[in-house]
Design a protein around this motif. Structure first.
Motif, PDB file in Angstrom:
ATOM      1  N   ASN A 189     166.706  90.175 -47.341  1.00 53.91           N
ATOM      2  CA  ASN A 189     167.641  91.179 -47.082  1.00 53.91           C
ATOM      3  C   ASN A 189     167.820  92.442 -48.113  1.00 53.91           C
ATOM      4  O   ASN A 189     168.509  92.454 -49.002  1.00 53.91           O
ATOM      5  CB  ASN A 189     168.982  90.507 -47.460  1.00 53.91           C
ATOM      6  N   GLU A 190     166.570  92.951 -48.140  1.00 55.37           N
ATOM      7  CA  GLU A 190     166.210  93.839 -49.176  1.00 55.37           C
ATOM      8  C   GLU A 190     167.068  95.356 -49.157  1.00 55.37           C
ATOM      9  O   GLU A 190     167.155  95.951 -50.171  1.00 55.37           O
ATOM     10  CB  GLU A 190     164.727  94.480 -49.061  1.00 55.37           C
ATOM     11  N   TYR A 191     167.583  95.602 -47.953  1.00 48.33           N
ATOM     12  CA  TYR A 191     168.411  97.050 -47.951  1.00 48.33           C
ATOM     13  C   TYR A 191     169.740  96.592 -47.452  1.00 48.33           C
ATOM     14  O   TYR A 191     169.951  95.970 -46.687  1.00 48.33           O
ATOM     15  CB  TYR A 191     167.376  97.931 -47.047  1.00 48.33           C
ATOM     16  N   THR A 192     170.800  97.445 -48.143  1.00 51.00           N
ATOM     17  CA  THR A 192     172.118  97.375 -47.791  1.00 51.00           C
ATOM     18  C   THR A 192     172.422  98.770 -47.063  1.00 51.00           C
ATOM     19  O   THR A 192     172.347  99.727 -47.700  1.00 51.00           O
ATOM     20  CB  THR A 192     172.960  97.089 -48.838  1.00 51.00           C
ATOM     21  N   PRO A 193     172.746  98.745 -45.630  1.00 49.42           N
ATOM     22  CA  PRO A 193     173.029  99.886 -44.817  1.00 49.42           C
ATOM     23  C   PRO A 193     174.406 100.286 -45.580  1.00 49.42           C
ATOM     24  O   PRO A 193     175.521  99.522 -45.488  1.00 49.42           O
ATOM     25  CB  PRO A 193     173.001  99.496 -43.564  1.00 49.42           C
ATOM     26  N   CYS A 194     174.751 101.661 -45.239  1.00 51.25           N
ATOM     27  CA  CYS A 194     175.973 102.318 -45.876  1.00 51.25           C
ATOM     28  C   CYS A 194     176.293 103.361 -45.119  1.00 51.25           C
ATOM     29  O   CYS A 194     175.412 104.211 -44.754  1.00 51.25           O
ATOM     30  CB  CYS A 194     175.959 102.668 -47.329  1.00 51.25           C
ATOM     31  N   ARG A 201     173.469 106.836 -41.698  1.00 52.39           N
ATOM     32  CA  ARG A 201     173.602 105.839 -42.662  1.00 52.39           C
ATOM     33  C   ARG A 201     172.516 106.087 -43.689  1.00 52.39           C
ATOM     34  O   ARG A 201     171.463 106.647 -43.492  1.00 52.39           O
ATOM     35  CB  ARG A 201     173.122 104.427 -41.962  1.00 52.39           C
ATOM     36  N   PHE A 203     170.678 103.659 -47.293  1.00 55.09           N
ATOM     37  CA  PHE A 203     170.232 102.539 -47.638  1.00 55.09           C
ATOM     38  C   PHE A 203     169.977 102.319 -48.988  1.00 55.09           C
ATOM     39  O   PHE A 203     169.242 103.106 -49.658  1.00 55.09           O
ATOM     40  CB  PHE A 203     169.007 102.190 -46.770  1.00 55.09           C
ATOM     41  N   TRP A 204     170.637 101.286 -49.595  1.00 54.66           N
ATOM     42  CA  TRP A 204     170.384 100.736 -51.152  1.00 54.66           C
ATOM     43  C   TRP A 204     169.672  99.736 -51.036  1.00 54.66           C
ATOM     44  O   TRP A 204     169.744  98.774 -50.430  1.00 54.66           O
ATOM     45  CB  TRP A 204     171.935 100.235 -51.627  1.00 54.66           C
ATOM     46  N   GLY A 206     168.004  96.273 -52.563  1.00 55.46           N
ATOM     47  CA  GLY A 206     168.473  95.256 -53.662  1.00 55.46           C
ATOM     48  C   GLY A 206     167.794  94.162 -53.309  1.00 55.46           C
ATOM     49  O   GLY A 206     166.610  93.768 -53.509  1.00 55.46           O
ATOM     50  N   GLU A 208     167.518  89.611 -52.220  1.00 54.16           N
ATOM     51  CA  GLU A 208     167.430  88.334 -52.758  1.00 54.16           C
ATOM     52  C   GLU A 208     166.162  87.814 -53.068  1.00 54.16           C
ATOM     53  O   GLU A 208     165.506  87.576 -52.185  1.00 54.16           O
ATOM     54  CB  GLU A 208     168.478  87.415 -51.781  1.00 54.16           C
TER      55      GLU A 208
END
Length: 272
Positions: A189-194, A201, A203-204, A206, A208
């Motif tokens: 789950n490396e990228y958080t889409p915004c 969109r 991507f950040w 991050g 786990e």
């Protein structure tokens, strides 16, 4: 003549980790510091090719010289060795990094990239990291360990093409030091889409961290989880020798030629 130690990092020349490292290593020799002018985390061994690199002298006093550089951590080491130093350093050191470079993280790390670049030039090299991303992290507990490991390498040297990747847990007191192997791990789950207000969109990064060997007791991840300082020797030679030996008998040119010759011998002769 005092030993000459070349320092760099990937958090930038003003990072507390680097400046703490300077004070820790000053008793061991003369220091030449050249570090990126801004954060370059995750730069690994990348180099700058399409743009010119500039440097700026920030500090000069007996036993200490400090430069900033617009390039990557590897650029800093290359430039120092090629253009700036009057003699070859006795040790190359990266750090102290703000955050972990244990296990899989070593492959991405600009801090480890500093040490790797030193080893590529045949020099003993160490990368230091503290598992604390705080810009104002407390580096004081690391001092005796940083000095002891650096002093050991200065006295004993290192095999050609090897480096030490040293990671410190966040703890008031360490359980000791463990020389251990790199653990197998990965990020999920490396990228958080915004959503962007104007549409589309971004991507950040991050993620786990997942330890793939939770039951193994000889890894850097295991040691750090139990408040040990983890010392992991790494090599530039990435050859998988087990796979090499497995494949060489099946895919080498000699074996292919032998197989072909065997097939030709088995073909029935024709008669007129």
């Amino acid at each position: 003549m005092k030993p000459l130690i070349l320092l760099s990092n990937d958090d930038g020349v003003r990072a507390k980790g680097l400046n703490s490292l300077i004070e820790m290593l000053r008793p061991l020799g003369d220091l030449f510091v050249i570090a990126p002018d801004r954060g370059r985390s995750g730069a690994s061994c990348s180099i700058t090719t399409p743009l010119p690199i500039t440097i700026k002298r920030l500090r000069g006093e007996e036993g200490l010289t400090v430069y900033s550089c617009t390039g990557t951590p590897a650029d800093c080491v290359k430039l120092a060795l090629d253009q700036l130093l009057m003699r070859q350093p006795d040790l190359v050191v990266g750090g102290i990094n703000h955050g972990t470079n244990a296990s899989t993280n070593a492959h991405y790390s600009g801090t480890v990239g500093v040490a790797t670049e030193g080893a590529l030039h045949g020099l003993p090299a160490i990368a230091y990291s503290l598992l604390d991303y705080d810009e104002d992290a407390d580096f004081s507990p690391l001092t005796p360990y940083v000095r002891r490991i650096a002093d050991y390498v200065l006295r004993q040297g290192m095999p050609y093409g090897s480096i030490l990747n040293v990671n410190f847990p966040v703890a008031e007191h360490y359980a000791g030091m463990k020389v251990c192997r790199m653990g197998y791990s990965r990020w999920e789950n490396e990228y958080t889409p915004c959503e962007r207000p104007e549409g589309g969109r971004y991507f950040w990064l991050g993620g786990e961290f997942v330890d793939d060997e939770p039951d193994e007791t000889d890894t850097d991840v295991w040691a750090l989880d139990r408040d040990y300082v983890a010392i992991t020797p790494l090599k530039l030679d990435n050859t998988d020798y087990q796979l090499l030996h497995q494949m060489e008998n099946e895919l080498s040119e000699d074996s292919l030629s032998a197989d072909k010759a065997g097939e030709e011998q088995q073909e029935p002769s024709s008669t007129l």
